[in-house]
Design a protein around this motif. Sequence first.
Motif, mmCIF file in Angstrom:
data_model
loop_
_atom_site.group_PDB
_atom_site.id
_atom_site.type_symbol
_atom_site.label_atom_id
_atom_site.label_comp_id
_atom_site.label_asym_id
_atom_site.label_seq_id
_atom_site.Cartn_x
_atom_site.Cartn_y
_atom_site.Cartn_z
ATOM 1 N N MET A 71 65.695 73.487 -45.001
ATOM 2 C CA MET A 71 66.138 74.957 -45.207
ATOM 3 C C MET A 71 65.317 75.845 -44.156
ATOM 4 O O MET A 71 64.452 75.954 -43.712
ATOM 5 N N LEU A 72 66.439 76.633 -43.528
ATOM 6 C CA LEU A 72 66.384 77.455 -42.599
ATOM 7 C C LEU A 72 65.947 78.889 -43.111
ATOM 8 O O LEU A 72 66.334 79.521 -43.744
ATOM 9 N N ASN A 73 64.669 79.445 -42.225
ATOM 10 C CA ASN A 73 64.109 80.769 -42.690
ATOM 11 C C ASN A 73 65.071 81.913 -41.557
ATOM 12 O O ASN A 73 65.817 81.417 -41.098
ATOM 13 N N ALA A 74 64.615 83.114 -42.009
ATOM 14 C CA ALA A 74 65.442 83.998 -41.246
ATOM 15 C C ALA A 74 65.458 83.960 -39.725
ATOM 16 O O ALA A 74 66.534 84.238 -39.223
ATOM 17 N N VAL A 75 64.327 83.692 -39.159
ATOM 18 C CA VAL A 75 64.185 83.269 -37.641
ATOM 19 C C VAL A 75 65.244 82.375 -37.224
ATOM 20 O O VAL A 75 65.830 82.336 -36.382
ATOM 21 N N ASP A 76 64.857 80.988 -38.024
ATOM 22 C CA ASP A 76 65.621 80.068 -37.712
ATOM 23 C C ASP A 76 67.212 80.358 -37.562
ATOM 24 O O ASP A 76 67.837 80.065 -36.789
ATOM 25 N N GLN A 77 67.702 81.053 -38.841
ATOM 26 C CA GLN A 77 69.107 81.570 -38.911
ATOM 27 C C GLN A 77 69.512 82.272 -37.676
ATOM 28 O O GLN A 77 70.664 82.251 -37.227
ATOM 29 N N ASN A 78 68.725 83.271 -37.401
ATOM 30 C CA ASN A 78 69.083 84.111 -36.263
ATOM 31 C C ASN A 78 69.127 83.233 -34.850
ATOM 32 O O ASN A 78 70.114 83.581 -34.098
ATOM 33 N N ILE A 79 68.217 82.388 -34.675
ATOM 34 C CA ILE A 79 68.541 81.556 -33.456
ATOM 35 C C ILE A 79 69.671 80.679 -33.559
ATOM 36 O O ILE A 79 70.495 80.641 -32.750
ATOM 37 N N VAL A 80 70.071 80.234 -34.458
ATOM 38 C CA VAL A 80 71.267 79.233 -34.820
ATOM 39 C C VAL A 80 72.596 79.761 -34.726
ATOM 40 O O VAL A 80 73.452 79.527 -34.200
ATOM 41 N N ASN A 81 72.629 81.121 -35.370
ATOM 42 C CA ASN A 81 73.638 81.796 -35.332
ATOM 43 C C ASN A 81 74.059 82.760 -34.488
ATOM 44 O O ASN A 81 75.180 83.197 -34.125
ATOM 45 N N ARG A 82 73.155 83.189 -33.465
ATOM 46 C CA ARG A 82 73.402 84.126 -32.239
ATOM 47 C C ARG A 82 74.639 83.388 -31.330
ATOM 48 O O ARG A 82 74.526 82.264 -31.234
ATOM 49 N N ARG A 83 75.329 84.251 -30.904
ATOM 50 C CA ARG A 83 76.337 83.812 -29.988
ATOM 51 C C ARG A 83 76.558 84.549 -28.680
ATOM 52 O O ARG A 83 76.162 86.015 -28.895
ATOM 53 N N THR A 84 77.095 84.243 -27.898
ATOM 54 C CA THR A 84 77.440 84.813 -26.404
ATOM 55 C C THR A 84 78.680 85.342 -27.012
ATOM 56 O O THR A 84 79.644 85.062 -27.311
ATOM 57 N N ILE A 85 78.932 87.008 -26.527
ATOM 58 C CA ILE A 85 79.653 87.842 -27.049
ATOM 59 C C ILE A 85 80.364 88.157 -25.626
ATOM 60 O O ILE A 85 79.833 88.527 -24.576
ATOM 61 N N LYS A 86 81.880 88.029 -25.356
ATOM 62 C CA LYS A 86 82.564 88.322 -24.500
ATOM 63 C C LYS A 86 83.570 89.452 -24.676
ATOM 64 O O LYS A 86 84.010 90.190 -23.814
ATOM 65 N N ALA A 87 83.804 89.504 -25.956
ATOM 66 C CA ALA A 87 84.800 90.785 -26.536
ATOM 67 C C ALA A 87 83.850 91.695 -27.275
ATOM 68 O O ALA A 87 83.268 91.401 -28.512
ATOM 69 N N PHE A 88 83.783 93.001 -26.748
ATOM 70 C CA PHE A 88 83.212 94.096 -27.249
ATOM 71 C C PHE A 88 83.944 95.148 -27.856
ATOM 72 O O PHE A 88 85.026 95.463 -27.435
ATOM 73 N N LYS A 89 83.536 95.852 -29.030
ATOM 74 C CA LYS A 89 84.084 97.043 -29.190
ATOM 75 C C LYS A 89 83.630 98.026 -28.433
ATOM 76 O O LYS A 89 82.536 97.905 -27.733
ATOM 77 N N GLN A 90 84.417 99.259 -28.144
ATOM 78 C CA GLN A 90 83.955 100.450 -27.477
ATOM 79 C C GLN A 90 82.971 101.271 -28.135
ATOM 80 O O GLN A 90 82.635 102.051 -27.213
ATOM 81 N N ASP A 91 82.527 100.945 -29.256
ATOM 82 C CA ASP A 91 81.684 101.937 -29.852
ATOM 83 C C ASP A 91 80.487 101.811 -28.986
ATOM 84 O O ASP A 91 79.912 100.917 -28.760
ATOM 85 N N PRO A 92 79.816 103.217 -28.999
ATOM 86 C CA PRO A 92 78.681 103.152 -28.136
ATOM 87 C C PRO A 92 77.421 102.577 -28.829
ATOM 88 O O PRO A 92 77.239 102.531 -30.177
ATOM 89 N N VAL A 93 76.452 102.056 -28.024
ATOM 90 C CA VAL A 93 75.305 101.686 -28.512
ATOM 91 C C VAL A 93 74.104 102.523 -28.010
ATOM 92 O O VAL A 93 74.277 102.755 -26.637
ATOM 93 N N GLU A 94 73.355 102.972 -28.931
ATOM 94 C CA GLU A 94 72.237 104.012 -28.367
ATOM 95 C C GLU A 94 71.418 103.324 -27.435
ATOM 96 O O GLU A 94 70.856 102.550 -27.637
ATOM 97 N N VAL A 95 71.073 104.539 -26.226
ATOM 98 C CA VAL A 95 70.061 103.992 -25.330
ATOM 99 C C VAL A 95 68.821 103.794 -25.983
ATOM 100 O O VAL A 95 68.040 102.787 -25.734
ATOM 101 N N GLU A 96 68.455 104.563 -26.899
ATOM 102 C CA GLU A 96 67.082 104.593 -27.447
ATOM 103 C C GLU A 96 66.783 103.185 -28.257
ATOM 104 O O GLU A 96 65.860 102.658 -28.518
ATOM 105 N N GLU A 97 68.082 102.738 -29.040
ATOM 106 C CA GLU A 97 67.824 101.359 -29.796
ATOM 107 C C GLU A 97 67.668 100.325 -28.641
ATOM 108 O O GLU A 97 66.780 99.334 -28.894
ATOM 109 N N ILE A 98 68.271 100.131 -27.449
ATOM 110 C CA ILE A 98 67.978 99.236 -26.505
ATOM 111 C C ILE A 98 66.498 99.489 -26.047
ATOM 112 O O ILE A 98 65.855 98.182 -25.790
#
Length: 186
Positions: free
Chosen positions: A1-28
């Motif tokens: 049974m995968l916990n939340a951390v395990d699932q995040n590791i397994v499910n993360r993907r490299t993204i090459k196609a992005f929406k143009q919606d802004p990402v807040e600098v403060e969040e980064i």
Amino acid sequence: MLNAVDQNIVNRRTIKAFKQDPVEVEEIIELLNIAKWAPNHKVNEPWRFQLYAGAGKDKFVQAYVDAMPTVEGEVSQKVKNKAQYFRDIPLHLVVIMPEDPRQRRWDEDYGAISSLIQNFQLAAWERGIGMIWRSNDWIYDPKFREAIGVAPGEKIVATLMIGYPKHVPEKRPRTDIREKLIIINE
């Protein structure tokens, strides 16, 4: 049974196609403050960052264009297309480390900064933010390095292109670790 951390590791993907919606600098900044808890020898924090956002992306993109070969002084259509692709991505984060001449320290620093990048990717993914970790040939070009202010004695470990995913690729199979593991128990 995968916990939340395990699932995040397994499910993360490299993204090459992005929406143009802004990402807040403060969040980064918040995400980098989480990522900084990566293991690093003697807590020397061997990293620095340059974030290109808004009109500041033009400096990053122009540095890329200037580092590309030209034909009779003209950049190719391929370079122009890639430059536009870069302009359309909301943020570019350049991750830089000092190049310590001592091999052990260099290795420890590179391991630490790679761990920080993975932490950053995972924390961002949890918030719906994707990225691609690029280490293309042009990051070694003196024109690119000088244009963005990377000094001799510093290594660009990554250019992270960051945004909200337009498309999330399917999971690609990975080799079962048993095929890569030797257990020595005697």
